[in-house]
Design a protein around this motif. Structure first.
Motif, PDB file in Angstrom:
ATOM      1  N   LEU A 133       0.858  -1.181   0.000  1.00 48.93           N
ATOM      2  CA  LEU A 133       0.000   0.000   0.000  1.00 48.93           C
ATOM      3  C   LEU A 133       0.897   1.235   0.000  1.00 48.93           C
ATOM      4  O   LEU A 133       1.906   1.287   0.710  1.00 48.93           O
ATOM      5  CB  LEU A 133      -0.891   0.012   1.238  1.00 48.93           C
ATOM      6  CG  LEU A 133      -1.858  -1.158   1.373  1.00 48.93           C
ATOM      7  CD1 LEU A 133      -2.441  -1.213   2.768  1.00 48.93           C
ATOM      8  CD2 LEU A 133      -2.959  -1.032   0.342  1.00 48.93           C
ATOM      9  N   PHE A 134       0.533   2.221  -0.792  1.00 50.82           N
ATOM     10  CA  PHE A 134       1.315   3.450  -0.838  1.00 50.82           C
ATOM     11  C   PHE A 134       1.270   4.154   0.508  1.00 50.82           C
ATOM     12  O   PHE A 134       0.238   4.200   1.171  1.00 50.82           O
ATOM     13  CB  PHE A 134       0.773   4.390  -1.921  1.00 50.82           C
ATOM     14  CG  PHE A 134       1.456   5.722  -1.920  1.00 50.82           C
ATOM     15  CD1 PHE A 134       2.702   5.864  -2.505  1.00 50.82           C
ATOM     16  CD2 PHE A 134       0.871   6.814  -1.303  1.00 50.82           C
ATOM     17  CE1 PHE A 134       3.354   7.084  -2.482  1.00 50.82           C
ATOM     18  CE2 PHE A 134       1.510   8.044  -1.280  1.00 50.82           C
ATOM     19  CZ  PHE A 134       2.760   8.168  -1.870  1.00 50.82           C
ATOM     20  N   THR A 135       2.413   4.698   0.918  1.00 46.96           N
ATOM     21  CA  THR A 135       2.490   5.556   2.096  1.00 46.96           C
ATOM     22  C   THR A 135       3.302   6.790   1.726  1.00 46.96           C
ATOM     23  O   THR A 135       4.131   6.748   0.814  1.00 46.96           O
ATOM     24  CB  THR A 135       3.179   4.857   3.288  1.00 46.96           C
ATOM     25  OG1 THR A 135       4.543   4.594   2.941  1.00 46.96           O
ATOM     26  CG2 THR A 135       2.476   3.564   3.666  1.00 46.96           C
ATOM     27  N   ALA A 136       3.073   7.871   2.435  1.00 46.51           N
ATOM     28  CA  ALA A 136       3.824   9.096   2.173  1.00 46.51           C
ATOM     29  C   ALA A 136       5.319   8.878   2.379  1.00 46.51           C
ATOM     30  O   ALA A 136       6.148   9.496   1.708  1.00 46.51           O
ATOM     31  CB  ALA A 136       3.315  10.219   3.067  1.00 46.51           C
ATOM     32  N   ALA A 137       5.672   7.979   3.288  1.00 49.80           N
ATOM     33  CA  ALA A 137       7.084   7.691   3.548  1.00 49.80           C
ATOM     34  C   ALA A 137       7.769   7.128   2.302  1.00 49.80           C
ATOM     35  O   ALA A 137       8.969   7.321   2.111  1.00 49.80           O
ATOM     36  CB  ALA A 137       7.219   6.715   4.712  1.00 49.80           C
ATOM     37  N   MET A 138       7.016   6.438   1.436  1.00 51.15           N
ATOM     38  CA  MET A 138       7.602   5.910   0.203  1.00 51.15           C
ATOM     39  C   MET A 138       8.087   7.035  -0.695  1.00 51.15           C
ATOM     40  O   MET A 138       9.132   6.929  -1.327  1.00 51.15           O
ATOM     41  CB  MET A 138       6.591   5.047  -0.546  1.00 51.15           C
ATOM     42  CG  MET A 138       6.317   3.721   0.109  1.00 51.15           C
ATOM     43  SD  MET A 138       5.098   2.816  -0.868  1.00 51.15           S
ATOM     44  CE  MET A 138       4.860   1.394   0.194  1.00 51.15           C
ATOM     45  N   ASN A 139       7.324   8.118  -0.753  1.00 52.70           N
ATOM     46  CA  ASN A 139       7.751   9.273  -1.547  1.00 52.70           C
ATOM     47  C   ASN A 139       9.028   9.866  -0.979  1.00 52.70           C
ATOM     48  O   ASN A 139       9.929  10.253  -1.716  1.00 52.70           O
ATOM     49  CB  ASN A 139       6.660  10.340  -1.601  1.00 52.70           C
ATOM     50  CG  ASN A 139       5.820  10.224  -2.847  1.00 52.70           C
ATOM     51  OD1 ASN A 139       6.169   9.514  -3.781  1.00 52.70           O
ATOM     52  ND2 ASN A 139       4.714  10.917  -2.868  1.00 52.70           N
ATOM     53  N   THR A 140       9.109   9.925   0.338  1.00 52.95           N
ATOM     54  CA  THR A 140      10.311  10.451   0.984  1.00 52.95           C
ATOM     55  C   THR A 140      11.506   9.578   0.638  1.00 52.95           C
ATOM     56  O   THR A 140      12.565  10.081   0.257  1.00 52.95           O
ATOM     57  CB  THR A 140      10.113  10.506   2.517  1.00 52.95           C
ATOM     58  OG1 THR A 140       8.972  11.313   2.797  1.00 52.95           O
ATOM     59  CG2 THR A 140      11.334  11.069   3.202  1.00 52.95           C
ATOM     60  N   ARG A 141      11.344   8.257   0.733  1.00 49.15           N
ATOM     61  CA  ARG A 141      12.435   7.337   0.389  1.00 49.15           C
ATOM     62  C   ARG A 141      12.813   7.460  -1.085  1.00 49.15           C
ATOM     63  O   ARG A 141      13.990   7.401  -1.437  1.00 49.15           O
ATOM     64  CB  ARG A 141      12.046   5.893   0.719  1.00 49.15           C
ATOM     65  CG  ARG A 141      12.179   5.568   2.192  1.00 49.15           C
ATOM     66  CD  ARG A 141      12.102   4.077   2.437  1.00 49.15           C
ATOM     67  NE  ARG A 141      10.795   3.515   2.132  1.00 49.15           N
ATOM     68  CZ  ARG A 141       9.790   3.414   2.984  1.00 49.15           C
ATOM     69  NH1 ARG A 141       9.942   3.828   4.219  1.00 49.15           N
ATOM     70  NH2 ARG A 141       8.644   2.886   2.621  1.00 49.15           N
ATOM     71  N   LEU A 142      11.807   7.625  -1.954  1.00 51.91           N
ATOM     72  CA  LEU A 142      12.072   7.762  -3.376  1.00 51.91           C
ATOM     73  C   LEU A 142      12.876   9.031  -3.646  1.00 51.91           C
ATOM     74  O   LEU A 142      13.850   9.013  -4.407  1.00 51.91           O
ATOM     75  CB  LEU A 142      10.763   7.779  -4.163  1.00 51.91           C
ATOM     76  CG  LEU A 142      10.877   7.897  -5.680  1.00 51.91           C
ATOM     77  CD1 LEU A 142      11.626   6.690  -6.253  1.00 51.91           C
ATOM     78  CD2 LEU A 142       9.511   8.026  -6.309  1.00 51.91           C
ATOM     79  N   LEU A 143      12.495  10.121  -3.012  1.00 49.67           N
ATOM     80  CA  LEU A 143      13.235  11.373  -3.189  1.00 49.67           C
ATOM     81  C   LEU A 143      14.658  11.246  -2.664  1.00 49.67           C
ATOM     82  O   LEU A 143      15.609  11.752  -3.277  1.00 49.67           O
ATOM     83  CB  LEU A 143      12.498  12.530  -2.496  1.00 49.67           C
ATOM     84  CG  LEU A 143      11.161  12.925  -3.122  1.00 49.67           C
ATOM     85  CD1 LEU A 143      10.456  13.966  -2.261  1.00 49.67           C
ATOM     86  CD2 LEU A 143      11.352  13.429  -4.544  1.00 49.67           C
ATOM     87  N   GLU A 144      14.825  10.562  -1.532  1.00 49.70           N
ATOM     88  CA  GLU A 144      16.171  10.341  -0.991  1.00 49.70           C
ATOM     89  C   GLU A 144      16.994   9.496  -1.950  1.00 49.70           C
ATOM     90  O   GLU A 144      18.176   9.759  -2.172  1.00 49.70           O
ATOM     91  CB  GLU A 144      16.083   9.645   0.371  1.00 49.70           C
ATOM     92  CG  GLU A 144      15.566  10.521   1.481  1.00 49.70           C
ATOM     93  CD  GLU A 144      15.269   9.755   2.761  1.00 49.70           C
ATOM     94  OE1 GLU A 144      15.369   8.503   2.766  1.00 49.70           O
ATOM     95  OE2 GLU A 144      14.933  10.402   3.762  1.00 49.70           O
ATOM     96  N   ARG A 145      16.377   8.502  -2.537  1.00 49.71           N
ATOM     97  CA  ARG A 145      17.072   7.622  -3.477  1.00 49.71           C
ATOM     98  C   ARG A 145      17.500   8.389  -4.723  1.00 49.71           C
ATOM     99  O   ARG A 145      18.614   8.223  -5.222  1.00 49.71           O
ATOM    100  CB  ARG A 145      16.162   6.459  -3.844  1.00 49.71           C
ATOM    101  CG  ARG A 145      16.763   5.466  -4.783  1.00 49.71           C
ATOM    102  CD  ARG A 145      15.702   4.418  -5.130  1.00 49.71           C
ATOM    103  NE  ARG A 145      16.086   3.636  -6.251  1.00 49.71           N
ATOM    104  CZ  ARG A 145      16.696   2.478  -6.163  1.00 49.71           C
ATOM    105  NH1 ARG A 145      16.975   1.971  -4.999  1.00 49.71           N
ATOM    106  NH2 ARG A 145      17.021   1.816  -7.242  1.00 49.71           N
TER     107      ARG A 145
END
Length: 196
Positions: free
Chosen positions: A88-100
């Motif tokens: 399930l999508f979570t806002a934390a995934m966007n944060t990790r994606l941006l960090e990556r």
């Protein structure tokens, strides 16, 4: 429900009239289980799995582009978690994606700015105590983060195709260092360099 092929092996499934998260989990589980049985074609057995990313309206986006992008992010997380599962999508995934993305950019710059350093780990003959070789180990001296361990940047370098350039870079200082040791009169040692 509506299923559409986005391209290649990617599909989008639109579930309407769901009563809650349980319905979504049930649908994802049924899809995964439906794909698992072995199937044959021309006497060859095939195994099919899926990585499913889920974004819910309106919490994860209120337009189709945002929902698809967030479902895609969750799908990549499912792939990173071993495939054959759903996330399930979570806002934390966007944060990790941006960090990556930022880290990938930093790795590219690090190659250009020569921020990588090589450390040498001796290989010792246990019986004689004599150094018989050495292993060249790459480290990243990040201008802000300091010394970055290989487990933080090597997988990213492999995924982005930068590992070849990094491996070539490590070879140069490793060979130069070995030659410098020989010129200084030290006994010859085998130099090990890990390559992808």
């Amino acid at each position: 429900d509506t299923v559409a092929r986005v391209g290649g092996d990617e599909f989008t499934l639109l579930l309407r009239d769901i009563s809650g998260l349980g319905d979504v989990r049930t649908a994802a589980t049924r899809i995964l289980e439906g794909l698992r049985p072995v199937w044959s074609l021309a006497n060859q057995e095939f195994h099919t799995t899926a990585s499913i990313g889920i974004a819910l309206y309106p919490n994860d986006g209120d337009d189709e582009d945002t929902l698809l992008r967030n479902a895609d992010t969750a799908m990549y997380r499912a792939k990173d978690d071993g495939r054959d599962n759903f996330q399930l999508f979570t806002a934390a995934m966007n944060t990790r994606l941006l960090e990556r993305v930022a880290l990938e950019k930093d790795v590219r710059r690090a190659l250009e700015r020569q921020e990588f350093v090589v450390h040498y780990q001796p290989q010792v003959n246990i019986e004689t105590g004599q150094i018989v070789g050495t292993e060249a180990l790459v480290r990243w001296r990040h201008p802000v983060l300091g010394l970055v361990a290989p487990m933080e940047f090597i997988p990213l370098a492999e995924e982005t195709g930068l590992i070849g350039r990094l491996g070539e870079w490590v070879l140069r200082p490793a060979c130069a260092q070995n030659k410098e040791w020989q010129d200084a009169g030290l006994p010859e040692v085998r130099m090990a360099v890990n390559l992808s």
